[in-house]
Design a protein around this motif. Structure first.
Motif, PDB file in Angstrom:
ATOM      1  N   TYR A 243      -8.801 -14.407   8.700  1.00  0.00           N
ATOM      2  CA  TYR A 243      -8.880 -13.580   7.680  1.00  0.00           C
ATOM      3  C   TYR A 243      -7.980 -12.543   7.324  1.00  0.00           C
ATOM      4  O   TYR A 243      -7.437 -12.270   6.586  1.00  0.00           O
ATOM      5  N   SER A 244      -7.571 -11.986   8.790  1.00  0.00           N
ATOM      6  CA  SER A 244      -6.594 -11.035   8.797  1.00  0.00           C
ATOM      7  C   SER A 244      -5.116 -11.357   8.487  1.00  0.00           C
ATOM      8  O   SER A 244      -4.573 -10.739   7.626  1.00  0.00           O
ATOM      9  N   ILE A 245      -5.029 -12.563   8.978  1.00  0.00           N
ATOM     10  CA  ILE A 245      -3.747 -13.434   8.607  1.00  0.00           C
ATOM     11  C   ILE A 245      -3.601 -13.604   7.193  1.00  0.00           C
ATOM     12  O   ILE A 245      -2.561 -13.591   6.545  1.00  0.00           O
ATOM     13  N   ALA A 246      -4.646 -14.090   6.493  1.00  0.00           N
ATOM     14  CA  ALA A 246      -4.792 -14.486   5.114  1.00  0.00           C
ATOM     15  C   ALA A 246      -4.421 -13.326   4.138  1.00  0.00           C
ATOM     16  O   ALA A 246      -4.061 -13.448   3.263  1.00  0.00           O
ATOM     17  N   PHE A 247      -5.146 -12.261   4.710  1.00  0.00           N
ATOM     18  CA  PHE A 247      -5.010 -11.034   3.958  1.00  0.00           C
ATOM     19  C   PHE A 247      -3.632 -10.631   3.541  1.00  0.00           C
ATOM     20  O   PHE A 247      -3.211 -10.033   2.790  1.00  0.00           O
ATOM     21  N   ALA A 248      -2.834 -10.505   4.895  1.00  0.00           N
ATOM     22  CA  ALA A 248      -1.520 -10.323   4.802  1.00  0.00           C
ATOM     23  C   ALA A 248      -0.723 -11.204   3.828  1.00  0.00           C
ATOM     24  O   ALA A 248       0.128 -10.602   3.179  1.00  0.00           O
ATOM     25  N   LEU A 249      -0.906 -12.444   3.912  1.00  0.00           N
ATOM     26  CA  LEU A 249      -0.206 -13.438   2.891  1.00  0.00           C
ATOM     27  C   LEU A 249      -0.432 -13.163   1.613  1.00  0.00           C
ATOM     28  O   LEU A 249       0.216 -13.277   0.661  1.00  0.00           O
ATOM     29  N   ILE A 250      -1.638 -12.851   1.160  1.00  0.00           N
ATOM     30  CA  ILE A 250      -2.001 -12.599  -0.067  1.00  0.00           C
ATOM     31  C   ILE A 250      -1.766 -11.257  -0.447  1.00  0.00           C
ATOM     32  O   ILE A 250      -0.883 -11.259  -1.616  1.00  0.00           O
ATOM     33  N   TRP A 251      -1.326 -10.177   0.443  1.00  0.00           N
ATOM     34  CA  TRP A 251      -0.605  -8.850  -0.122  1.00  0.00           C
ATOM     35  C   TRP A 251       0.783  -9.038  -0.159  1.00  0.00           C
ATOM     36  O   TRP A 251       1.303  -8.668  -1.248  1.00  0.00           O
ATOM     37  N   GLN A 252       1.292 -10.199   0.574  1.00  0.00           N
ATOM     38  CA  GLN A 252       2.952 -10.431   0.393  1.00  0.00           C
ATOM     39  C   GLN A 252       3.065 -11.140  -0.748  1.00  0.00           C
ATOM     40  O   GLN A 252       4.329 -10.868  -1.465  1.00  0.00           O
ATOM     41  N   ALA A 253       2.327 -11.903  -1.461  1.00  0.00           N
ATOM     42  CA  ALA A 253       2.603 -13.092  -2.580  1.00  0.00           C
ATOM     43  C   ALA A 253       2.082 -12.588  -3.837  1.00  0.00           C
ATOM     44  O   ALA A 253       2.461 -13.041  -4.953  1.00  0.00           O
ATOM     45  N   ILE A 254       1.253 -11.420  -4.022  1.00  0.00           N
ATOM     46  CA  ILE A 254       0.820 -11.389  -5.250  1.00  0.00           C
ATOM     47  C   ILE A 254       1.727 -10.702  -6.314  1.00  0.00           C
ATOM     48  O   ILE A 254       1.701 -11.318  -7.385  1.00  0.00           O
ATOM     49  N   GLY A 255       2.656  -9.738  -5.756  1.00  0.00           N
ATOM     50  CA  GLY A 255       3.614  -9.446  -6.878  1.00  0.00           C
ATOM     51  C   GLY A 255       4.500 -10.194  -7.451  1.00  0.00           C
ATOM     52  O   GLY A 255       4.762 -10.173  -8.597  1.00  0.00           O
ATOM     53  N   TYR A 256       4.798 -11.205  -6.681  1.00  0.00           N
ATOM     54  CA  TYR A 256       5.779 -12.330  -7.038  1.00  0.00           C
ATOM     55  C   TYR A 256       5.176 -12.967  -8.281  1.00  0.00           C
ATOM     56  O   TYR A 256       5.943 -13.295  -9.384  1.00  0.00           O
TER      57      TYR A 256
END
Length: 298
Positions: free
Chosen positions: A162-175
């Motif tokens: 879940y911690s890794i998934a949250f980092a991936l979500i944060w990274q991709a939302i803006g694009y």
């Protein structure tokens, strides 16, 4: 007739460099992966033994591979659903609500996408730090009666993915938010004006006008995002957890790398690569089929 031949030659000359590069750097390596997956080979020795499908038979009995496969599916589902949902939501709010400083928000949301995945991994490793230096633990301790709690976000098997998934979500939302904003901005305003005159609320307008008219863009980004998530999850796991704790955060590409280069089982690693390729290809085909619908024009 001569003009037709000249056109063909011109087209062939234009396409030849791209086709050559695609064949050398895409088609040949892909075929080579499947060929090497039939070998027992350490990767650095001259000894190569043909074993046919034995690597694949071992693979599907390997609990570490099955766990890595499950983690990959988990990341794809969680990250894709939340990223696209939030990106569409934020894009709709910024476009439809006419909020001041749209360009500012575009830049702020887009910044994580231009950062290296290594930098993002380092940032979230610091945020998840269980010591007193960890930002998230420091924040949570404010709401805990006994003060400091020191949650092991990257050291607990039940929450590490879940911690890794949250980092991936944060990274991709803006694009993806910026991409959807571009699509929504091109929708004629009189569609919404007519809907308001008919008594449609903003939520109904979103599902009846906005979503159908940007559906082609959503389909394209969905396929692209699923494949990029498979790749980025490997990099983030490599930086943040190196597959730990006790293999709980291994994903397919990390397990491939671990077997091929750390355990000197190159043929076995290529078998994992072949399965990953087939899985990605099949998943993309399924997504395209499920999301298929008639294109709407405006």
């Amino acid at each position: 007739m001569n003009k037709t031949k000249e056109k063909r030659r011109f087209v062939i000359l234009c396409l030849a460099p791209a086709l050559i590069l695609f064949s050398v750097f895409m088609i040949y390596p892909t075929i080579n992966v499947f060929l090497m997956s039939t070998l027992r080979w350490g990767g650095f020795s001259d000894f190569k033994e043909f074993v046919g499908i034995q690597n694949f038979l071992i693979l599907f009995e390997d609990m570490n591979f099955i766990r890595a496969f499950q983690n990959t599916i988990f990341v794809i589902v969680i990250v894709t659903v939340f990223t696209l949902a939030l990106a569409i939501l934020f894009a709709a709010i910024l476009v439809r609500e006419k909020i001041k400083g749209q360009n500012f928000f575009r830049v702020i949301f887009y910044i994580p996408n231009i950062l290296s995945i290594v930098v993002i991994g380092a940032i979230f490793s610091a945020i998840y730090d269980p010591s007193t230096n960890g930002l998230l633990n420091s924040f949570l301790s404010l709401f805990h009666e006994d003060g400091w709690i020191g949650v092991q976000f990257l050291g607990n098997q039940s929450i590490v993915m879940y911690s890794i998934a949250f980092a991936l979500i944060w990274q991709a939302i803006g694009y993806y938010m910026v991409m959807y904003m571009a699509s929504m901005s091109s929708i004629p305003a009189h569609y919404y004006e007519a809907a308001e005159l008919d008594g449609c609320g903003k939520i109904k307008q979103f599902f009846s006008i906005t979503l159908p008219l940007i559906w082609t863009n959503i389909r394209t980004t969905l396929t692209f995002f699923v494949i990029s998530t498979i790749n980025l999850s490997f990099l983030l796991v490599q930086v943040m957890t190196t597959g730990g704790p006790d293999g709980a955060s291994r994903v397919l590409l990390f397990y491939l790398y671990d077997q091929a280069y750390n355990n000197a089982s190159y043929g076995y690693g290529m078998a994992i690569g072949a399965i990953t390729f087939l899985f990605s290809f099949l998943l993309s085909a399924v997504i395209n089929k499920i999301t298929e619908r008639d294109d709407l024009e405006f």
